[in-house]
Design a protein around this motif. Structure first.
Motif, short mmCIF file in Angstrom:
data_model
loop_
_atom_site.label_atom_id
_atom_site.label_comp_id
_atom_site.label_asym_id
_atom_site.label_seq_id
_atom_site.Cartn_x
_atom_site.Cartn_y
_atom_site.Cartn_z
N UNK A 63 -30.84 -49.89 -64.94
CA UNK A 63 -30.75 -48.80 -63.97
C UNK A 63 -29.42 -48.07 -64.14
N UNK A 64 -28.31 -48.84 -64.28
CA UNK A 64 -27.01 -48.22 -64.56
C UNK A 64 -26.70 -48.49 -66.02
N UNK A 65 -26.21 -47.46 -66.68
CA UNK A 65 -25.74 -47.60 -68.07
C UNK A 65 -24.29 -47.12 -68.13
N UNK A 66 -23.43 -48.00 -68.60
CA UNK A 66 -22.01 -47.69 -68.73
C UNK A 66 -21.70 -47.23 -70.14
N UNK A 67 -20.92 -46.15 -70.26
CA UNK A 67 -20.48 -45.60 -71.54
C UNK A 67 -18.99 -45.32 -71.45
N UNK A 68 -18.34 -45.23 -72.60
CA UNK A 68 -16.95 -44.78 -72.66
C UNK A 68 -16.89 -43.57 -73.57
N UNK A 118 -10.12 -36.23 -64.17
CA UNK A 118 -11.38 -36.95 -64.03
C UNK A 118 -11.35 -38.14 -65.00
N UNK A 119 -11.38 -39.34 -64.46
CA UNK A 119 -11.28 -40.54 -65.31
C UNK A 119 -12.62 -41.25 -65.47
N UNK A 120 -13.62 -40.85 -64.68
CA UNK A 120 -14.96 -41.43 -64.77
C UNK A 120 -15.91 -40.53 -64.00
N UNK A 121 -17.21 -40.66 -64.28
CA UNK A 121 -18.19 -39.92 -63.52
C UNK A 121 -19.52 -40.66 -63.49
N UNK A 144 -19.88 -43.01 -66.79
CA UNK A 144 -19.05 -42.80 -67.97
C UNK A 144 -17.58 -42.93 -67.61
N UNK A 145 -16.86 -43.64 -68.46
CA UNK A 145 -15.41 -43.79 -68.36
C UNK A 145 -14.81 -42.85 -69.41
#
Length: 181
Positions: free
Chosen positions: A78-83, A91-94, A120-121
């Motif tokens: 459901x959540x996908x984290x990317x860098x 803006x450091x993340x969204x 996204x980071x």
């Protein structure tokens, strides 16, 4: 005695109730918040922020309404984290929430019932944060994934500017989660 009773009644009417809603809501929410799965891309792991993404993903799990587990299958998440190496300034993340319809079409939305979120980071800014601020930021973004919007009138992990320097969701954040789910 009547004057005192009248005065007390008037004062109770004028004093704001403790149930005043301070939290802000996006208007959307997850379809099944008690069975959410998160996935962490190798870009986050290679940057050294896997533990921060895990923390943020599970920051709201102490609510009986929210349940999150990690998956190593991106298609199940459901959540996908990317860098990203893109410099976004302050803006450091969204977070982007989106709905997938029965045809498989993806639509970004904040005021619907959605199925997925992309978190996204942005490494140039994120790397300048303290350890506590990175954890606060990941929890902040998951708050957005769960349907919370920025709040600056009370102590909240969903501040629009600045940091609490406290990585834990605050009572206002919990009140928002309870109102949504």
């Amino acid at each position: 005695m009547r004057r005192l009773t009248f005065f007390v009644i008037i004062m109770l009417y004028l004093i704001p109730s403790s149930s005043v809603r301070a939290y802000e809501l996006f208007g959307g929410k997850y379809r099944n918040p008690n069975s959410l799965k998160y996935w962490i891309d190798s870009s986050v792991i290679h940057a050294g922020y896997e533990a921060r993404a895990v923390y943020g993903s599970e920051a709201f799990d102490s609510s009986p309404l929210i349940g999150t587990t990690r998956t190593y299958d991106a298609s199940q998440a459901n959540y996908k984290w990317w860098a990203s190496t893109k410099d976004m300034g302050s803006v450091v993340a969204d977070c982007i929430n989106y709905h997938v319809n029965w045809l498989g079409q993806v639509t970004a939305c904040w005021d619907c019932t959605y199925d997925k979120s992309q978190l996204r980071i942005y490494l140039p800014g994120f790397q300048k944060l303290s350890w506590v601020q990175t954890r606060e930021t990941t929890a902040h973004e998951v708050g957005h994934a769960l349907g919370l919007d920025h709040e600056d009138d009370v102590r909240s992990i969903i501040l629009s500017k600045g940091f609490l320097n406290d990585e834990y969701p605050q009572s206002d954040d919990w009140n928002g989660i309870n109102a949504i789910y």
